[in-house]
Design a protein around this motif. Structure first.
Motif, PDB file in Angstrom:
ATOM      1  N   GLU A  28     205.174  34.373  66.848  1.00  0.00           N
ATOM      2  CA  GLU A  28     204.908  33.292  65.900  1.00  0.00           C
ATOM      3  C   GLU A  28     203.400  33.124  65.776  1.00  0.00           C
ATOM      4  OE1 GLU A  28     205.728  28.468  65.622  1.00  0.00           O
ATOM      5  OE2 GLU A  28     206.099  29.517  67.493  1.00  0.00           O
ATOM      6  N   ILE A  29     202.934  32.954  64.558  1.00  0.00           N
ATOM      7  CA  ILE A  29     201.513  32.697  64.319  1.00  0.00           C
ATOM      8  C   ILE A  29     201.298  31.193  64.271  1.00  0.00           C
ATOM      9  CG2 ILE A  29     199.604  32.936  62.689  1.00  0.00           C
ATOM     10  CD1 ILE A  29     200.953  35.551  61.721  1.00  0.00           C
ATOM     11  N   VAL A  30     200.370  30.712  65.083  1.00  0.00           N
ATOM     12  CA  VAL A  30     199.988  29.302  65.087  1.00  0.00           C
ATOM     13  C   VAL A  30     198.622  29.206  64.419  1.00  0.00           C
ATOM     14  CG1 VAL A  30     199.473  27.276  66.495  1.00  0.00           C
ATOM     15  CG2 VAL A  30     201.263  28.889  67.232  1.00  0.00           C
ATOM     16  N   LYS A  31     198.596  28.640  63.230  1.00  0.00           N
ATOM     17  CA  LYS A  31     197.333  28.452  62.505  1.00  0.00           C
ATOM     18  C   LYS A  31     196.738  27.129  62.973  1.00  0.00           C
ATOM     19  CE  LYS A  31     198.741  31.212  58.581  1.00  0.00           C
ATOM     20  NZ  LYS A  31     198.939  31.273  57.133  1.00  0.00           N
ATOM     21  N   TYR A  32     196.043  27.212  64.100  1.00  0.00           N
ATOM     22  CA  TYR A  32     195.598  26.004  64.802  1.00  0.00           C
ATOM     23  C   TYR A  32     194.548  25.207  64.039  1.00  0.00           C
ATOM     24  CZ  TYR A  32     191.499  28.664  66.171  1.00  0.00           C
ATOM     25  OH  TYR A  32     190.350  29.399  66.148  1.00  0.00           O
ATOM     26  N   LEU A  33     193.897  25.803  63.055  1.00  0.00           N
ATOM     27  CA  LEU A  33     192.940  25.040  62.257  1.00  0.00           C
ATOM     28  C   LEU A  33     193.663  24.131  61.268  1.00  0.00           C
ATOM     29  CD1 LEU A  33     190.234  27.750  61.503  1.00  0.00           C
ATOM     30  CD2 LEU A  33     190.134  25.929  63.212  1.00  0.00           C
ATOM     31  N   GLU A  34     194.873  24.525  60.868  1.00  0.00           N
ATOM     32  CA  GLU A  34     195.680  23.729  59.951  1.00  0.00           C
ATOM     33  C   GLU A  34     196.624  22.794  60.705  1.00  0.00           C
ATOM     34  OE1 GLU A  34     197.714  26.504  57.414  1.00  0.00           O
ATOM     35  OE2 GLU A  34     195.846  27.572  56.985  1.00  0.00           O
ATOM     36  N   ASN A  35     197.237  23.302  61.753  1.00  0.00           N
ATOM     37  CA  ASN A  35     198.156  22.528  62.591  1.00  0.00           C
ATOM     38  C   ASN A  35     197.491  22.313  63.945  1.00  0.00           C
ATOM     39  OD1 ASN A  35     200.348  22.516  60.650  1.00  0.00           O
ATOM     40  ND2 ASN A  35     200.551  24.682  61.105  1.00  0.00           N
ATOM     41  N   ILE A  36     196.634  21.326  63.989  1.00  0.00           N
ATOM     42  CA  ILE A  36     195.809  21.084  65.176  1.00  0.00           C
ATOM     43  C   ILE A  36     196.695  20.709  66.357  1.00  0.00           C
ATOM     44  CG2 ILE A  36     193.936  19.688  66.133  1.00  0.00           C
ATOM     45  CD1 ILE A  36     193.028  19.304  63.145  1.00  0.00           C
ATOM     46  N   PRO A  37     196.501  21.407  67.490  1.00  0.00           N
ATOM     47  CA  PRO A  37     197.316  21.073  68.664  1.00  0.00           C
ATOM     48  C   PRO A  37     197.025  19.667  69.171  1.00  0.00           C
ATOM     49  CG  PRO A  37     195.787  22.905  69.131  1.00  0.00           C
ATOM     50  CD  PRO A  37     195.571  22.493  67.724  1.00  0.00           C
ATOM     51  N   THR A  38     198.038  19.067  69.774  1.00  0.00           N
ATOM     52  CA  THR A  38     197.884  17.736  70.367  1.00  0.00           C
ATOM     53  C   THR A  38     197.160  17.860  71.708  1.00  0.00           C
ATOM     54  OG1 THR A  38     199.942  17.855  71.618  1.00  0.00           O
ATOM     55  CG2 THR A  38     200.072  16.995  69.340  1.00  0.00           C
ATOM     56  N   PHE A  39     196.822  16.720  72.259  1.00  0.00           N
ATOM     57  CA  PHE A  39     196.185  16.695  73.575  1.00  0.00           C
ATOM     58  C   PHE A  39     197.086  17.380  74.598  1.00  0.00           C
ATOM     59  CE2 PHE A  39     195.019  15.073  77.675  1.00  0.00           C
ATOM     60  CZ  PHE A  39     193.639  14.931  77.614  1.00  0.00           C
ATOM     61  N   ASP A  40     198.370  17.009  74.603  1.00  0.00           N
ATOM     62  CA  ASP A  40     199.296  17.590  75.585  1.00  0.00           C
ATOM     63  C   ASP A  40     199.483  19.088  75.376  1.00  0.00           C
ATOM     64  OD1 ASP A  40     199.643  15.179  76.905  1.00  0.00           O
ATOM     65  OD2 ASP A  40     201.454  14.649  75.798  1.00  0.00           O
ATOM     66  N   GLU A  41     199.545  19.528  74.123  1.00  0.00           N
ATOM     67  CA  GLU A  41     199.662  20.966  73.858  1.00  0.00           C
ATOM     68  C   GLU A  41     198.442  21.722  74.371  1.00  0.00           C
ATOM     69  OE1 GLU A  41     202.455  20.916  69.847  1.00  0.00           O
ATOM     70  OE2 GLU A  41     200.285  20.675  69.637  1.00  0.00           O
ATOM     71  N   LEU A  42     197.260  21.178  74.139  1.00  0.00           N
ATOM     72  CA  LEU A  42     196.042  21.830  74.638  1.00  0.00           C
ATOM     73  C   LEU A  42     195.995  21.823  76.161  1.00  0.00           C
ATOM     74  CD1 LEU A  42     193.217  20.787  72.167  1.00  0.00           C
ATOM     75  CD2 LEU A  42     194.041  23.088  72.653  1.00  0.00           C
ATOM     76  N   ASP A  77     187.402  14.588  77.655  1.00  0.00           N
ATOM     77  CA  ASP A  77     186.433  14.545  76.556  1.00  0.00           C
ATOM     78  C   ASP A  77     186.370  15.894  75.841  1.00  0.00           C
ATOM     79  OD1 ASP A  77     185.677  11.917  77.210  1.00  0.00           O
ATOM     80  OD2 ASP A  77     183.958  12.587  78.419  1.00  0.00           O
ATOM     81  N   ILE A  78     186.417  16.972  76.611  1.00  0.00           N
ATOM     82  CA  ILE A  78     186.332  18.317  76.042  1.00  0.00           C
ATOM     83  C   ILE A  78     187.581  18.621  75.217  1.00  0.00           C
ATOM     84  CG2 ILE A  78     186.245  20.779  76.631  1.00  0.00           C
ATOM     85  CD1 ILE A  78     184.482  19.873  79.083  1.00  0.00           C
ATOM     86  N   ILE A  79     188.739  18.244  75.735  1.00  0.00           N
ATOM     87  CA  ILE A  79     189.984  18.441  74.986  1.00  0.00           C
ATOM     88  C   ILE A  79     189.954  17.629  73.691  1.00  0.00           C
ATOM     89  CG2 ILE A  79     192.489  18.081  75.018  1.00  0.00           C
ATOM     90  CD1 ILE A  79     192.343  18.752  78.072  1.00  0.00           C
ATOM     91  N   GLU A  80     189.494  16.393  73.764  1.00  0.00           N
ATOM     92  CA  GLU A  80     189.374  15.558  72.560  1.00  0.00           C
ATOM     93  C   GLU A  80     188.417  16.192  71.547  1.00  0.00           C
ATOM     94  OE1 GLU A  80     191.156  13.060  71.628  1.00  0.00           O
ATOM     95  OE2 GLU A  80     192.151  12.498  73.497  1.00  0.00           O
ATOM     96  N   ALA A  81     187.346  16.813  72.030  1.00  0.00           N
ATOM     97  CA  ALA A  81     186.397  17.491  71.130  1.00  0.00           C
ATOM     98  C   ALA A  81     187.086  18.636  70.401  1.00  0.00           C
ATOM     99  CB  ALA A  81     185.195  18.001  71.923  1.00  0.00           C
ATOM    100  N   MET A  82     187.971  19.368  71.108  1.00  0.00           N
ATOM    101  CA  MET A  82     188.704  20.467  70.472  1.00  0.00           C
ATOM    102  C   MET A  82     189.688  19.952  69.420  1.00  0.00           C
ATOM    103  SD  MET A  82     189.375  23.309  73.441  1.00  0.00           S
ATOM    104  CE  MET A  82     189.553  22.308  74.917  1.00  0.00           C
ATOM    105  N   ILE A  83     190.267  18.791  69.663  1.00  0.00           N
ATOM    106  CA  ILE A  83     191.193  18.204  68.687  1.00  0.00           C
ATOM    107  C   ILE A  83     190.420  17.748  67.445  1.00  0.00           C
ATOM    108  CG2 ILE A  83     192.743  16.254  68.251  1.00  0.00           C
ATOM    109  CD1 ILE A  83     193.502  16.502  71.308  1.00  0.00           C
ATOM    110  N   LYS A  84     189.288  17.133  67.658  1.00  0.00           N
ATOM    111  CA  LYS A  84     188.463  16.640  66.558  1.00  0.00           C
ATOM    112  C   LYS A  84     187.840  17.800  65.772  1.00  0.00           C
ATOM    113  CE  LYS A  84     184.656  13.474  65.605  1.00  0.00           C
ATOM    114  NZ  LYS A  84     183.622  12.626  66.187  1.00  0.00           N
TER     115      LYS A  84
END
Length: 113
Positions: A28-42, A77-84
């Motif tokens: 499966e392709i996850v287009k993470y720029l379009e479907n941004i992972p959640t905090f828990d997923e990251l 904080d780093i995970i939140e930066a990746m989500i943002k």
């Protein structure tokens, strides 16, 4: 199922996708720029990679240099930066069962498929 966190604009990510296509396995392709992972997923992904969150950051991205570099950041904080800013997430990432690798070089993907 095998998943690839993919950015089509990245040559390494396209190479990783090609490896998966040539493997003949279902993925499966996850287009993470379009479907941004959640905090828990990251967080789960980081655990599967077996590395601290900072090692998943693309440190040469302009937004990292301007907004985060040199600051005292917690793992959260780093995970939140990746989500943002999902373009901060290193790529490609391939997940198979409970294991994951960053496909740099892309041939590392072969280790888990």
């Amino acid at each position: 199922m095998i998943q690839i966190y993919h950015n089509n604009r990245c040559s390494k990510s396209r190479s990783g996708l090609q490896i998966l296509e040539e493997s003949g396995k279902n993925f499966e392709i996850v287009k993470y720029l379009e479907n941004i992972p959640t905090f828990d997923e990251l967080k789960t992904l980081i655990d599967q990679l077996g590395m601290p969150p900072i090692d998943l950051i693309r440190k040469n991205e302009a937004v990292w240099k301007s907004d985060y570099k040199g600051k005292d950041l917690s793992d959260s904080d780093i995970i939140e930066a990746m989500i943002k800013n999902p373009k901060l997430i290193e790529r490609p990432i391939v997940i198979n069962a409970n294991k994951a690798v960053i496909g740099r070089p892309p041939e590392k993907i072969l280790d888990i498929i």
